[in-house]
Design a protein around this motif. Structure first.
Motif, PDB file in Angstrom:
ATOM      1  N   SER A 266      51.967  23.440  58.667  1.00 19.47           N
ATOM      2  CA  SER A 266      52.331  23.099  57.344  1.00 19.47           C
ATOM      3  C   SER A 266      51.645  23.496  56.002  1.00 19.47           C
ATOM      4  N   ARG A 267      50.227  23.540  56.466  1.00 18.91           N
ATOM      5  CA  ARG A 267      49.355  23.694  55.294  1.00 18.91           C
ATOM      6  C   ARG A 267      49.085  25.062  54.802  1.00 18.91           C
ATOM      7  N   LEU A 268      49.102  26.149  56.028  1.00 17.79           N
ATOM      8  CA  LEU A 268      48.604  27.303  55.688  1.00 17.79           C
ATOM      9  C   LEU A 268      49.868  28.195  55.763  1.00 17.79           C
ATOM     10  N   ASP A 269      49.768  29.554  55.049  1.00 14.21           N
ATOM     11  CA  ASP A 269      51.057  30.719  54.958  1.00 14.21           C
ATOM     12  C   ASP A 269      50.931  31.345  56.161  1.00 14.21           C
ATOM     13  N   MET A 270      52.137  30.994  57.020  1.00 13.27           N
ATOM     14  CA  MET A 270      52.070  31.941  58.393  1.00 13.27           C
ATOM     15  C   MET A 270      53.610  32.541  58.551  1.00 13.27           C
ATOM     16  N   THR A 271      53.799  33.204  57.276  1.00  9.69           N
ATOM     17  CA  THR A 271      54.887  33.657  57.070  1.00  9.69           C
ATOM     18  C   THR A 271      54.929  34.958  58.044  1.00  9.69           C
ATOM     19  N   ALA A 272      53.665  35.520  58.078  1.00 12.33           N
ATOM     20  CA  ALA A 272      53.548  36.822  58.949  1.00 12.33           C
ATOM     21  C   ALA A 272      53.309  36.528  60.250  1.00 12.33           C
ATOM     22  N   ALA A 273      53.335  35.560  60.737  1.00 20.75           N
ATOM     23  CA  ALA A 273      53.316  34.951  62.221  1.00 20.75           C
ATOM     24  C   ALA A 273      54.769  35.146  62.721  1.00 20.75           C
ATOM     25  N   PRO A 274      54.953  35.705  63.857  1.00 20.75           N
ATOM     26  CA  PRO A 274      56.349  35.647  64.464  1.00 20.75           C
ATOM     27  C   PRO A 274      56.996  34.395  64.448  1.00 20.75           C
ATOM     28  N   LEU A 275      58.241  34.283  64.647  1.00 14.29           N
ATOM     29  CA  LEU A 275      59.022  32.769  64.218  1.00 14.29           C
ATOM     30  C   LEU A 275      59.051  32.028  65.507  1.00 14.29           C
ATOM     31  N   TRP A 276      59.068  32.805  66.643  1.00 18.68           N
ATOM     32  CA  TRP A 276      58.743  31.954  67.916  1.00 18.68           C
ATOM     33  C   TRP A 276      57.323  31.327  67.874  1.00 18.68           C
TER      34      TRP A 276
END
Length: 334
Positions: A266-276
């Protein structure tokens, strides 16, 4: 393909009353398969937790403080699961993944209450084990039924008051955006969508999190540090600590891992990580903990294992005479 559900706002576009959940994908022919797996997981959670609760409530030998606190923990896991799984199952079958503000606030309340009650319960259970192992002669005098009831009530009422305050602050905000980057409603993600000043919400959330986490963590660490110190001086107490504290510590570590993953998510930008991967991190704390605890406590606590055997044995013995009576029924020869 990511399905983005954008329901038209009612009235002024700056006043959003329906939120869109962006993490749901078009599963196509796999929709029913995923739905079945999630439904089976939810049924397993209900069945496992209810089984242990029934065993504890039906066996007088388990009406002790340690098992009362365990019952509170398992009831809380049913509450947390109910806050997510029915909603998740409905969303899997829908084509438009939206949630109104009222249902969103209710889900936030249930999930945050689950997390808070879980931490309070772990603190109470660690204090109970500290008294039982370090002060066994005084345990009965301290852990009277009234004290046990008070600790259980406080472990629920204090989180309820705190979460009601948090959700009330969030409900008074005006929202001008609707896209929630989650599978479910999360207070931090929803507050970010507000076009109002959210300083009060952020300060309250940070202060409460710091005070509760710091305070309860201090209680837990202090209790187990003293238990560890006693274990080095007594073989008998060491055995007792290993048999009763191991499941508590394993459950606490598993839950802490889930919360840590949730904070990162919730706190870090993880948009680059796969959705799964993002979905797995987000679901871990509410899925694995309710499945893990009944198995963990049921296998490690001897009294619960024995009570399960007695309960199942009584059921089999009760069914035996009926079957025998049916086999023996029939006309007698003179």
């Amino acid at each position: 393909m990511l399905r983005v559900s954008m329901a038209p706002p009612a009235g002024n576009s700056s006043h959003v009353s329906v939120f869109s959940l962006l993490w749901y994908v078009d599963l196509g022919v796999w929709r029913l398969v995923v739905f079945s797996v999630v439904l089976l997981s939810y049924l397993l959670i209900i069945g496992a937790n209810v089984l242990v609760l029934v065993v504890i409530f039906s066996q007088r030998s388990l009406h002790e403080p340690m098992y009362v606190f365990l019952s509170s923990l398992l009831l809380n896991e049913l509450n947390g699961s109910a806050g997510l799984f029915p909603f998740f199952l409905v969303q899997l079958l829908r084509d438009v993944h939206t949630v109104n503000a009222t249902l969103c606030s209710l889900q936030i309340f249930c999930l945050y209450l689950y997390v808070n009650v879980q931490f309070y319960s772990f603190a109470v259970m660690s204090y109970d084990r500290y008294l039982a192992i370090c002060w066994p002669l005084h345990y009965g005098a301290v852990m009277r039924p009234r004290v046990v009831a008070l600790l259980v009530v406080l472990s629920w009422c204090l989180p309820v008051a705190a979460i009601v305050t948090m959700t009330t602050l969030s409900a008074t905000l005006t929202y001008c955006r609707r896209a929630v980057e989650r599978l479910y409603c999360d207070n931090y993600s929803v507050v970010k969508l507000s076009c109002d000043n959210t300083v009060v919400n952020n300060v309250y959330g940070l202060l409460y999190t710091f005070i509760v986490l710091f305070g309860l963590t201090l209680v837990i660490l202090t209790c187990y540090a003293r238990i560890l110190r006693v274990c080095f001086t007594s073989t008998k107490r060491r055995h007792k600590a290993l048999s009763t504290c191991t499941p508590h510590l394993a459950s606490l570590l598993n839950f802490s891992l889930g919360c840590f993953l949730e904070i990162i998510q919730s706190r870090l930008d993880m948009t680059a990580a796969p959705l799964w991967l993002r979905v797995t991190l987000s679901m871990y704390f509410i899925t694995f903990q309710p499945l893990f605890n009944p198995l963990l406590f049921g296998l490690n606590l001897t009294k619960i294992r024995q009570a399960c055997r007695r309960l199942l044995g009584a059921g089999l013995r009760g069914a035996g005479p009926e079957r025998a009576g049916l086999r023996g029924a029939g006309p007698r020869r003179s």
